[in-house]
Design a protein around this motif. Structure first.
Motif, PDB file in Angstrom:
ATOM      1  N   LYS A 148       0.836  -1.211   0.000  1.00 14.58           N
ATOM      2  CA  LYS A 148       0.000   0.000   0.000  1.00 14.58           C
ATOM      3  C   LYS A 148       0.867   1.256   0.000  1.00 14.58           C
ATOM      4  N   ILE A 149       1.952   1.216   0.761  1.00 15.97           N
ATOM      5  CA  ILE A 149       2.842   2.380   0.829  1.00 15.97           C
ATOM      6  C   ILE A 149       3.523   2.587  -0.522  1.00 15.97           C
ATOM      7  N   ALA A 150       3.958   1.491  -1.153  1.00 17.57           N
ATOM      8  CA  ALA A 150       4.597   1.591  -2.467  1.00 17.57           C
ATOM      9  C   ALA A 150       3.616   2.160  -3.493  1.00 17.57           C
ATOM     10  N   LEU A 151       2.371   1.710  -3.427  1.00 16.86           N
ATOM     11  CA  LEU A 151       1.349   2.222  -4.360  1.00 16.86           C
ATOM     12  C   LEU A 151       1.127   3.714  -4.151  1.00 16.86           C
ATOM     13  N   ALA A 152       1.069   4.122  -2.885  1.00 14.43           N
ATOM     14  CA  ALA A 152       0.886   5.544  -2.579  1.00 14.43           C
ATOM     15  C   ALA A 152       2.089   6.352  -3.078  1.00 14.43           C
ATOM     16  N   PHE A 153       3.292   5.785  -2.926  1.00 13.89           N
ATOM     17  CA  PHE A 153       4.516   6.467  -3.375  1.00 13.89           C
ATOM     18  C   PHE A 153       4.480   6.680  -4.893  1.00 13.89           C
ATOM     19  N   PHE A 154       4.154   5.614  -5.623  1.00 13.18           N
ATOM     20  CA  PHE A 154       4.136   5.732  -7.086  1.00 13.18           C
ATOM     21  C   PHE A 154       2.999   6.625  -7.571  1.00 13.18           C
ATOM     22  N   THR A 155       1.902   6.636  -6.860  1.00 16.15           N
ATOM     23  CA  THR A 155       0.796   7.533  -7.222  1.00 16.15           C
ATOM     24  C   THR A 155       1.232   8.983  -7.059  1.00 16.15           C
ATOM     25  N   ALA A 156       1.878   9.276  -5.918  1.00 13.45           N
ATOM     26  CA  ALA A 156       2.351  10.643  -5.663  1.00 13.45           C
ATOM     27  C   ALA A 156       3.412  11.039  -6.685  1.00 13.45           C
ATOM     28  N   LEU A 157       4.332  10.118  -6.973  1.00 20.44           N
ATOM     29  CA  LEU A 157       5.403  10.382  -7.944  1.00 20.44           C
ATOM     30  C   LEU A 157       4.811  10.630  -9.334  1.00 20.44           C
ATOM     31  N   GLY A 158       3.870   9.772  -9.707  1.00 18.15           N
ATOM     32  CA  GLY A 158       3.217   9.913 -11.013  1.00 18.15           C
ATOM     33  C   GLY A 158       2.494  11.237 -11.144  1.00 18.15           C
ATOM     34  N   PHE A 159       1.844  11.661 -10.063  1.00 12.77           N
ATOM     35  CA  PHE A 159       1.115  12.934 -10.075  1.00 12.77           C
ATOM     36  C   PHE A 159       2.081  14.101 -10.267  1.00 12.77           C
TER      37      PHE A 159
END
Lengths: 175, 89
Positions: A148-159
């Motif tokens: 979940k943390i990795a997904l949140a990280f990549f979502t933030a990075l992608g944004f």
């Protein structure tokens, strides 16, 4: 022909019967949803592991939605005699050969009703921490969900990357 | 029934060795009018530890995953706004 009439008492009875049949399962499911709010759904039974006692703790989220509808109405429908004439077959013809009260080609009054409903829901549960009680005392150990943390990280990075890219090429498109 | 209720409730006290542990959870109930549905969010908040000597200690249950998620989403949002502000200048 007598106009179709709907006795209010009959109508209320029909609505009550239909409502009870459709609402009862909804209420039962709602009660089960509210059971999620109890402490027992969050903390599981303690587990003995060597000298330690472990109590798992989880976060529970449940959501449900329903819709029910009941309807009753009165009206006229074609008499049996007419139905035979329209081609129901010879066997039926014998049964309906006697003239009805409404007479041939006439319509008879009738009352009908029905109800229905639908809904959906889902329950999510996620481990949050474990409470460990040992000879050294009681400790609360968090459960870290790396996915979940990795997904949140990549979502933030992608944004951020998409925002930067849009800003960079924004003025050239406007020109 | 009210539309939204927030309640913190204690669970059963568990005897763990010399300590007594009482877990607490917080439930947020959102019930749609007419009981047409709802949402229940229940999460652990803390545990009360009572030692053999009578001392009490409250240990909070911290959701590290949720905090990390919120921090990362916040960084993403602030980063995006910063890019926008820098480019504007």
């Amino acid at each position: 022909m007598k106009a179709p009439s709907l006795n209010p008492t009959d109508m209320a009875g029909m609505i009550e019967k239909s409502s009870a049949a459709t609402v009862e399962p909804v209420e039962r499911t709602m009660e089960r949803l509210l059971e999620i709010a109890s402490v027992k759904s969050v903390y599981d039974s303690p587990v003995q592991h060597g000298k330690n006692m472990i109590i798992p703790a989880a976060e529970v989220l449940g959501a449900l939605g329903f819709g029910v509808g009941v309807g009753v109405g009165s009206g006229e429908y074609p008499d049996k005699e007419d139905a035979v004439e329209e081609g129901e077959g010879a066997e039926d013809e014998e049964k309906t050969s006697e003239p009805s009260e409404a007479g041939p080609g006439k319509k008879a009054p009738g009352i009908g009703g029905g109800g229905g409903g639908g809904g959906g829901g889902r329950v999510f549960a996620r481990p949050v921490a474990i409470i460990v009680s040992g000879p050294d005392g009681v400790e609360v150990e968090p459960v870290v969900d790396a996915t979940k943390i990795a997904l949140a990280f990549f979502t933030a990075l992608g944004f951020m990357v998409s925002m930067a890219a849009r800003m960079r090429r924004g003025p050239s498109r406007q020109e | 029934m009210p539309f939204i209720t927030i309640e913190t409730q204690p669970g059963e006290t568990i005897q763990a060795g010399r300590n007594k542990i009482t877990p607490f959870s917080q439930a947020i109930k959102l019930i749609l009018p007419g009981s047409r549905g709802g949402l229940v969010w229940n999460r652990p908040v803390s545990v009360l530890v009572q030692g053999a000597d009578g001392g009490e200690q409250v240990l909070p249950v911290v959701d590290v995953t949720r905090i990390a998620q919120l921090v990362l989403f916040g960084i993403g949002l602030v980063g995006g706004v910063l890019f926008w502000l820098v480019k504007r200048r």
